[in-house]
Design a protein around this motif. Structure first.
Motif, PDB file in Angstrom:
ATOM      1  N   PRO A  31      18.350   6.566   9.535  1.00  0.00           N
ATOM      2  CA  PRO A  31      18.175   8.020   9.547  1.00  0.00           C
ATOM      3  C   PRO A  31      16.683   8.384   9.576  1.00  0.00           C
ATOM      4  CG  PRO A  31      19.700   7.337   7.814  1.00  0.00           C
ATOM      5  CD  PRO A  31      19.078   6.081   8.360  1.00  0.00           C
ATOM      6  N   PRO A  32      16.334   9.469  10.251  1.00  0.00           N
ATOM      7  CA  PRO A  32      14.918   9.866  10.303  1.00  0.00           C
ATOM      8  C   PRO A  32      14.375  10.104   8.890  1.00  0.00           C
ATOM      9  CG  PRO A  32      16.295  11.344  11.662  1.00  0.00           C
ATOM     10  CD  PRO A  32      17.216  10.399  10.974  1.00  0.00           C
ATOM     11  N   GLY A  33      13.248   9.484   8.585  1.00  0.00           N
ATOM     12  CA  GLY A  33      12.653   9.653   7.256  1.00  0.00           C
ATOM     13  C   GLY A  33      13.266   8.747   6.198  1.00  0.00           C
ATOM     14  N   ALA A  34      14.138   7.818   6.596  1.00  0.00           N
ATOM     15  CA  ALA A  34      14.776   6.914   5.625  1.00  0.00           C
ATOM     16  C   ALA A  34      13.768   5.953   5.003  1.00  0.00           C
ATOM     17  CB  ALA A  34      15.888   6.110   6.298  1.00  0.00           C
ATOM     18  N   VAL A  35      12.678   5.703   5.707  1.00  0.00           N
ATOM     19  CA  VAL A  35      11.699   4.729   5.236  1.00  0.00           C
ATOM     20  C   VAL A  35      10.421   5.454   4.808  1.00  0.00           C
ATOM     21  CG1 VAL A  35      10.476   2.597   5.766  1.00  0.00           C
ATOM     22  CG2 VAL A  35      12.635   3.122   6.945  1.00  0.00           C
ATOM     23  N   GLN A  36      10.034   5.232   3.560  1.00  0.00           N
ATOM     24  CA  GLN A  36       8.811   5.837   3.034  1.00  0.00           C
ATOM     25  C   GLN A  36       7.598   4.998   3.431  1.00  0.00           C
ATOM     26  OE1 GLN A  36       8.634   5.934  -1.280  1.00  0.00           O
ATOM     27  NE2 GLN A  36       6.517   6.687  -1.288  1.00  0.00           N
ATOM     28  N   LEU A  37       6.577   5.653   3.934  1.00  0.00           N
ATOM     29  CA  LEU A  37       5.309   4.976   4.217  1.00  0.00           C
ATOM     30  C   LEU A  37       4.430   5.062   2.975  1.00  0.00           C
ATOM     31  CD1 LEU A  37       3.216   3.622   6.029  1.00  0.00           C
ATOM     32  CD2 LEU A  37       2.660   5.895   6.954  1.00  0.00           C
ATOM     33  N   LEU A  38       4.148   3.884   2.381  1.00  0.00           N
ATOM     34  CA  LEU A  38       3.268   3.829   1.204  1.00  0.00           C
ATOM     35  C   LEU A  38       1.904   3.326   1.664  1.00  0.00           C
ATOM     36  CD1 LEU A  38       3.060   4.003  -1.964  1.00  0.00           C
ATOM     37  CD2 LEU A  38       3.478   1.528  -1.955  1.00  0.00           C
ATOM     38  N   PRO A  39       0.910   4.205   1.737  1.00  0.00           N
ATOM     39  CA  PRO A  39      -0.428   3.733   2.110  1.00  0.00           C
ATOM     40  C   PRO A  39      -0.997   2.840   1.005  1.00  0.00           C
ATOM     41  CG  PRO A  39      -0.228   6.126   2.424  1.00  0.00           C
ATOM     42  CD  PRO A  39       0.951   5.676   1.599  1.00  0.00           C
ATOM     43  N   VAL A  40      -1.484   1.664   1.395  1.00  0.00           N
ATOM     44  CA  VAL A  40      -2.064   0.705   0.445  1.00  0.00           C
ATOM     45  C   VAL A  40      -3.580   0.852   0.489  1.00  0.00           C
ATOM     46  CG1 VAL A  40      -2.365  -1.735  -0.091  1.00  0.00           C
ATOM     47  CG2 VAL A  40      -0.121  -0.874   0.605  1.00  0.00           C
ATOM     48  N   SER A  41      -4.131   1.379  -0.615  1.00  0.00           N
ATOM     49  CA  SER A  41      -5.531   1.807  -0.609  1.00  0.00           C
ATOM     50  C   SER A  41      -6.445   0.864  -1.366  1.00  0.00           C
ATOM     51  CB  SER A  41      -5.619   3.224  -1.174  1.00  0.00           C
ATOM     52  OG  SER A  41      -4.857   3.355  -2.366  1.00  0.00           O
ATOM     53  N   LYS A  42      -5.988  -0.363  -1.668  1.00  0.00           N
ATOM     54  CA  LYS A  42      -6.854  -1.328  -2.357  1.00  0.00           C
ATOM     55  C   LYS A  42      -8.125  -1.536  -1.536  1.00  0.00           C
ATOM     56  CE  LYS A  42      -4.765  -5.339  -0.188  1.00  0.00           C
ATOM     57  NZ  LYS A  42      -3.508  -6.076  -0.162  1.00  0.00           N
ATOM     58  N   THR A  43      -9.231  -1.641  -2.221  1.00  0.00           N
ATOM     59  CA  THR A  43     -10.583  -1.826  -1.664  1.00  0.00           C
ATOM     60  C   THR A  43     -11.121  -0.592  -0.932  1.00  0.00           C
ATOM     61  OG1 THR A  43     -10.169  -2.728   0.572  1.00  0.00           O
ATOM     62  CG2 THR A  43     -10.037  -4.303  -1.264  1.00  0.00           C
TER      63      THR A  43
END
Ligand SMILES: *Cc1c(COP(=O)(O)O)cnc(C)c1O
Length: 233
Positions: A31-43
């Motif tokens: 489904p559209p939007g079923a997957v959350q994008l988690l930005p990984v901001s280490k460093t």
């Protein structure tokens, strides 16, 4: 607009990753939007996190505790949600329990017990994923698939934690079918735990190089660093 060392502005790189993710959802009938994008901001500096937050993101993944705590203070006014995704030593559990909303990298019961006991009672239970060493690499963190059922049963009883699902960092692999095979093993492990009575709603899997394969196999969170923020030093 300031440029990232890697070329394209951050906002453009982010938009490209969003397009990849939405296309993968379509292609694999998610489904559209079923997957959350988690930005990984280490460093990455707090200023880059603020730019991604302005583009509509409120949750960020960090791997290094001291660095993360500094950025959390700088960005406190934004009310962001923080996900700890790095290896956890015992002496770090208290700060993680106090300053994060999610932990993706719990791989042994001792750490889980400490996080639960140290979670401040006025906060909601800490959302937890169990990290599984799905490729069997000796150097990687994560419990073995054999250890998983007992670990999951134990963690699900801890009052300060809310067991949400599983996380994996499979061996780097360029072949799409092999990428999928590793993620499939994590999904099957989640399905087996749910069949045994748990209610796990999260599969944290997929990074810059393999997010499409993870979406194909049921990821609900993909953790993307370099394709958003540029290559790490
Ligand atoms: C760094 C990191 C990521 C992001 O990796 P990229 O290849 O830069 O997208 C994802 N998950 C974990 C656990 C990480 O440490």
């Amino acid at each position: 607009m300031p440029e990232n060392p890697s070329g394209a502005p951050l906002e453009q790189r982010l938009a490209r990753v969003e397009t990849r993710l939405r296309e993968a959802e379509r292609r694999f009938h998610r489904p559209p939007g079923a997957v959350q994008l988690l930005p990984v901001s280490k460093t990455r500096p707090a200023a880059d996190i603020a730019r991604v937050a302005r583009a509509g993101y409120h949750a960020f993944g960090e791997s290094y505790l001291q660095e993360a705590l500094g950025k959390q203070q700088e960005l406190a006014a934004l009310g962001l949600e923080w996900h700890f995704i790095g290896p956890i030593q015992s002496n770090k559990t208290q700060a993680i329990a106090r300053h994060f909303d999610w932990v993706h990298s719990v791989d042994r019961e001792k750490i889980a017990r400490r996080l639960s006991a140290q979670r401040p009672p006025q906060l909601a239970p800490l959302n937890v994923c169990l990290q599984v060493n799905i490729s069997g690499e000796a150097s990687k963190s994560g419990c073995t698939p054999d250890e998983l059922p007992a670990l999951a049963a134990g963690v699900s009883e801890l009052p300060g934690l809310r067991l949400r699902g599983l996380m994996a960092i499979p061996a780097r692999e360029s072949d799409f079918g092999r990428q999928r095979a590793a993620f499939r093993r994590l999904r099957e492990a989640r399905d087996a735990l749910n069949a045994a009575g748990l209610a796990l709603d999260t599969l944290s899997m997929g990074m810059s190089g393999d997010l499409e394969a993870a979406v194909a196999e049921g990821a609900t969170i993909v953790r993307v660093g370099s394709d958003i923020f540029g290559p790490r030093k």
